[in-house]
Design a protein around this motif. Sequence first.
Motif, PDB file in Angstrom:
ATOM      1  N   MET A   8       1.208   3.433 -10.809  1.00 21.57           N
ATOM      2  CA  MET A   8       0.764   2.184 -10.194  1.00 21.57           C
ATOM      3  C   MET A   8      -0.195   1.438 -11.115  1.00 21.57           C
ATOM      4  SD  MET A   8       1.700   4.376  -7.730  1.00 21.57           S
ATOM      5  CE  MET A   8       0.314   5.524  -7.660  1.00 21.57           C
ATOM      6  N   TYR A  13      -3.252  -1.421 -10.501  1.00 22.89           N
ATOM      7  CA  TYR A  13      -4.065  -2.158  -9.562  1.00 22.89           C
ATOM      8  C   TYR A  13      -4.891  -3.194 -10.322  1.00 22.89           C
ATOM      9  CZ  TYR A  13      -3.146   1.279  -5.880  1.00 22.89           C
ATOM     10  OH  TYR A  13      -2.543   2.074  -4.936  1.00 22.89           O
ATOM     11  N   PRO A  48      -9.462  -2.704  -4.964  1.00 24.78           N
ATOM     12  CA  PRO A  48      -8.270  -2.798  -5.821  1.00 24.78           C
ATOM     13  C   PRO A  48      -7.077  -3.341  -5.050  1.00 24.78           C
ATOM     14  CG  PRO A  48      -9.312  -0.624  -5.988  1.00 24.78           C
ATOM     15  CD  PRO A  48      -9.932  -1.313  -4.826  1.00 24.78           C
ATOM     16  N   LEU A  97      -2.916  -3.632  -5.160  1.00 25.20           N
ATOM     17  CA  LEU A  97      -1.729  -3.067  -5.792  1.00 25.20           C
ATOM     18  C   LEU A  97      -0.881  -4.169  -6.413  1.00 25.20           C
ATOM     19  CD1 LEU A  97       0.049  -0.550  -6.287  1.00 25.20           C
ATOM     20  CD2 LEU A  97       1.157  -1.038  -4.097  1.00 25.20           C
ATOM     21  N   ASN A 155       1.447  15.702  -3.788  1.00 25.25           N
ATOM     22  CA  ASN A 155       0.020  15.648  -4.100  1.00 25.25           C
ATOM     23  C   ASN A 155      -0.587  14.390  -3.502  1.00 25.25           C
ATOM     24  OD1 ASN A 155      -2.532  15.475  -5.399  1.00 25.25           O
ATOM     25  ND2 ASN A 155      -1.761  16.694  -7.091  1.00 25.25           N
ATOM     26  N   ASN A 156      -1.632  14.560  -2.701  1.00 31.78           N
ATOM     27  CA  ASN A 156      -2.271  13.406  -2.080  1.00 31.78           C
ATOM     28  C   ASN A 156      -3.160  12.613  -3.018  1.00 31.78           C
ATOM     29  OD1 ASN A 156      -2.458  15.333   0.790  1.00 31.78           O
ATOM     30  ND2 ASN A 156      -1.653  13.271   0.849  1.00 31.78           N
ATOM     31  N   TYR A 173      -7.390   7.098   3.506  1.00 28.19           N
ATOM     32  CA  TYR A 173      -8.239   7.687   2.469  1.00 28.19           C
ATOM     33  C   TYR A 173      -9.611   7.013   2.451  1.00 28.19           C
ATOM     34  CZ  TYR A 173      -3.461   8.505   0.710  1.00 28.19           C
ATOM     35  OH  TYR A 173      -2.126   8.846   0.587  1.00 28.19           O
ATOM     36  N   TYR A 195     -12.553   6.432  -0.471  1.00 25.79           N
ATOM     37  CA  TYR A 195     -12.933   6.539  -1.872  1.00 25.79           C
ATOM     38  C   TYR A 195     -14.343   5.989  -2.038  1.00 25.79           C
ATOM     39  CZ  TYR A 195      -8.095   7.264  -3.533  1.00 25.79           C
ATOM     40  OH  TYR A 195      -6.840   7.760  -3.791  1.00 25.79           O
ATOM     41  N   PRO A 226     -12.260   4.436  -8.758  1.00 21.36           N
ATOM     42  CA  PRO A 226     -12.534   5.055  -7.447  1.00 21.36           C
ATOM     43  C   PRO A 226     -12.430   6.579  -7.511  1.00 21.36           C
ATOM     44  CG  PRO A 226     -10.975   3.235  -7.238  1.00 21.36           C
ATOM     45  CD  PRO A 226     -11.122   3.513  -8.701  1.00 21.36           C
ATOM     46  N   LEU A 269     -11.905   9.926  -5.105  1.00 24.04           N
ATOM     47  CA  LEU A 269     -11.431  10.331  -3.784  1.00 24.04           C
ATOM     48  C   LEU A 269     -12.495  11.166  -3.068  1.00 24.04           C
ATOM     49  CD1 LEU A 269      -8.997  10.384  -1.820  1.00 24.04           C
ATOM     50  CD2 LEU A 269      -8.309  12.526  -2.935  1.00 24.04           C
ATOM     51  N   VAL A 329      -8.992  12.641   2.631  1.00 26.47           N
ATOM     52  CA  VAL A 329      -7.650  12.189   2.963  1.00 26.47           C
ATOM     53  C   VAL A 329      -7.328  12.660   4.374  1.00 26.47           C
ATOM     54  CG1 VAL A 329      -5.193  12.237   2.414  1.00 26.47           C
ATOM     55  CG2 VAL A 329      -6.883  12.370   0.569  1.00 26.47           C
ATOM     56  N   LEU A 354     -14.487   2.491  -0.365  1.00 25.08           N
ATOM     57  CA  LEU A 354     -13.166   1.905  -0.197  1.00 25.08           C
ATOM     58  C   LEU A 354     -12.326   2.756   0.734  1.00 25.08           C
ATOM     59  CD1 LEU A 354     -12.552   1.180  -3.965  1.00 25.08           C
ATOM     60  CD2 LEU A 354     -12.752  -0.581  -2.220  1.00 25.08           C
ATOM     61  N   PRO A 375       1.928  10.677   3.240  1.00 27.72           N
ATOM     62  CA  PRO A 375       0.782  11.337   2.607  1.00 27.72           C
ATOM     63  C   PRO A 375       0.813  11.320   1.088  1.00 27.72           C
ATOM     64  CG  PRO A 375       1.586  12.631   4.426  1.00 27.72           C
ATOM     65  CD  PRO A 375       2.610  11.550   4.198  1.00 27.72           C
ATOM     66  N   LEU A 376       1.890  10.838   0.493  1.00 30.92           N
ATOM     67  CA  LEU A 376       1.873  10.640  -0.953  1.00 30.92           C
ATOM     68  C   LEU A 376       1.254   9.283  -1.233  1.00 30.92           C
ATOM     69  CD1 LEU A 376       5.409  11.980  -1.879  1.00 30.92           C
ATOM     70  CD2 LEU A 376       3.205  13.148  -2.007  1.00 30.92           C
ATOM     71  N   PRO A 377       0.276   9.217  -2.132  1.00 33.33           N
ATOM     72  CA  PRO A 377      -0.545   7.996  -2.221  1.00 33.33           C
ATOM     73  C   PRO A 377       0.042   6.868  -3.051  1.00 33.33           C
ATOM     74  CG  PRO A 377      -1.374   9.625  -3.740  1.00 33.33           C
ATOM     75  CD  PRO A 377      -0.226  10.279  -2.996  1.00 33.33           C
ATOM     76  N   TYR A 378       1.314   6.977  -3.470  1.00 30.65           N
ATOM     77  CA  TYR A 378       1.850   5.826  -4.188  1.00 30.65           C
ATOM     78  C   TYR A 378       1.978   4.653  -3.226  1.00 30.65           C
ATOM     79  CZ  TYR A 378       6.220   7.670  -2.237  1.00 30.65           C
ATOM     80  OH  TYR A 378       7.185   8.159  -1.412  1.00 30.65           O
ATOM     81  N   GLU A 379       1.857   3.474  -3.778  1.00 29.54           N
ATOM     82  CA  GLU A 379       1.821   2.261  -2.956  1.00 29.54           C
ATOM     83  C   GLU A 379       0.705   2.319  -1.923  1.00 29.54           C
ATOM     84  OE1 GLU A 379       5.591  -0.304  -2.764  1.00 29.54           O
ATOM     85  OE2 GLU A 379       6.177   1.624  -1.914  1.00 29.54           O
ATOM     86  N   ALA A 380      -0.423   2.889  -2.308  1.00 29.27           N
ATOM     87  CA  ALA A 380      -1.585   2.876  -1.427  1.00 29.27           C
ATOM     88  C   ALA A 380      -2.217   1.489  -1.461  1.00 29.27           C
ATOM     89  CB  ALA A 380      -2.602   3.929  -1.870  1.00 29.27           C
ATOM     90  N   PHE A 381      -2.575   0.974  -0.297  1.00 27.59           N
ATOM     91  CA  PHE A 381      -3.221  -0.320  -0.168  1.00 27.59           C
ATOM     92  C   PHE A 381      -4.697  -0.094   0.142  1.00 27.59           C
ATOM     93  CE2 PHE A 381       0.354  -3.177  -0.291  1.00 27.59           C
ATOM     94  CZ  PHE A 381       1.422  -2.378   0.064  1.00 27.59           C
ATOM     95  N   PHE A 382      -5.538  -0.821  -0.581  1.00 30.15           N
ATOM     96  CA  PHE A 382      -6.974  -0.678  -0.422  1.00 30.15           C
ATOM     97  C   PHE A 382      -7.564  -1.824   0.397  1.00 30.15           C
ATOM     98  CE2 PHE A 382      -8.478   2.753  -3.191  1.00 30.15           C
ATOM     99  CZ  PHE A 382      -7.334   3.040  -3.897  1.00 30.15           C
ATOM    100  N   GLY A 383      -8.631  -1.522   1.115  1.00 25.59           N
ATOM    101  CA  GLY A 383      -9.429  -2.562   1.736  1.00 25.59           C
ATOM    102  C   GLY A 383     -10.389  -3.162   0.715  1.00 25.59           C
TER     103      GLY A 383
END
Lengths: 111, 113
Positions: A34, A36, A44, A46, A96-97, B33, B35, B43, B45, B48, B90, B97-105
């Motif tokens: 990814m 960001y 951040p 995406l 993996n989280n 999550y 952070y 960030p 972690l 989770v 954050l 539960p896989l964090p790809y395409e995770a959106f942050f506040g």
Amino acid sequence: QKEVEQDPGPLSVPEGAIVSLNCTYSNSAFQYFMWYRQYSRKGPELLMYTYSSGNKEDGRFTAQVDKSSKYISLFIRDSQPSDSATYLCAMSADGNNRLAFGKGNQVVVIP
Amino acid sequence: DTEVTQTPKHLVMGMTNKKSLKCEQHMGHRAMYWYKQKAKKPPELMFVYSYEKLSINESVPSRFSPECPNSSLLNLHLHALQPEDSALYLCASSQTPLPYEAFFGQGTRLTVV
């Protein structure tokens, strides 16, 4: 050796130039990559997400992943002053989280 | 709607105070999550939650206490913090539960005095 290496910059370019950013990594299990964008004092955002190797294009942004070299890139064409921000690469592995982040690369686009 | 909403945006608290940070998402994401981000650093972690259960605690001091009341809400309870805990906190969410395409506040900027 850190899991993800990213040159923190800063990188200054004139408006309209191509911005080239990259990260290297050591964990061959990483499959998800990814980029960001983070403006000062904001969260951040995406920009791009790529699975495994290959290229992905979205407007002025192109992300490339070369798993054989453990190297990822982000290109920003026709850069604008509004692109001035810190760009963070991040990656994760199956099951993996955790996201492994690079240090972030500060980009300044000069009008 | 790809929004993760955090409140408050700014918080100043004394070392003896108790406060809470709140995070909300309505994207149907099942992982959330927390952070912590210091200036000019990526960030880090903290916690989770996966399907509303705590799945990762990155050895965070007990003065930080997370809570996930339902699939849309995530809280971080703060008590007896230290000045070095001042940072941008954050919240993020991802569909699985896989964090790809995770959106942050946008984060809560916390200052401990």
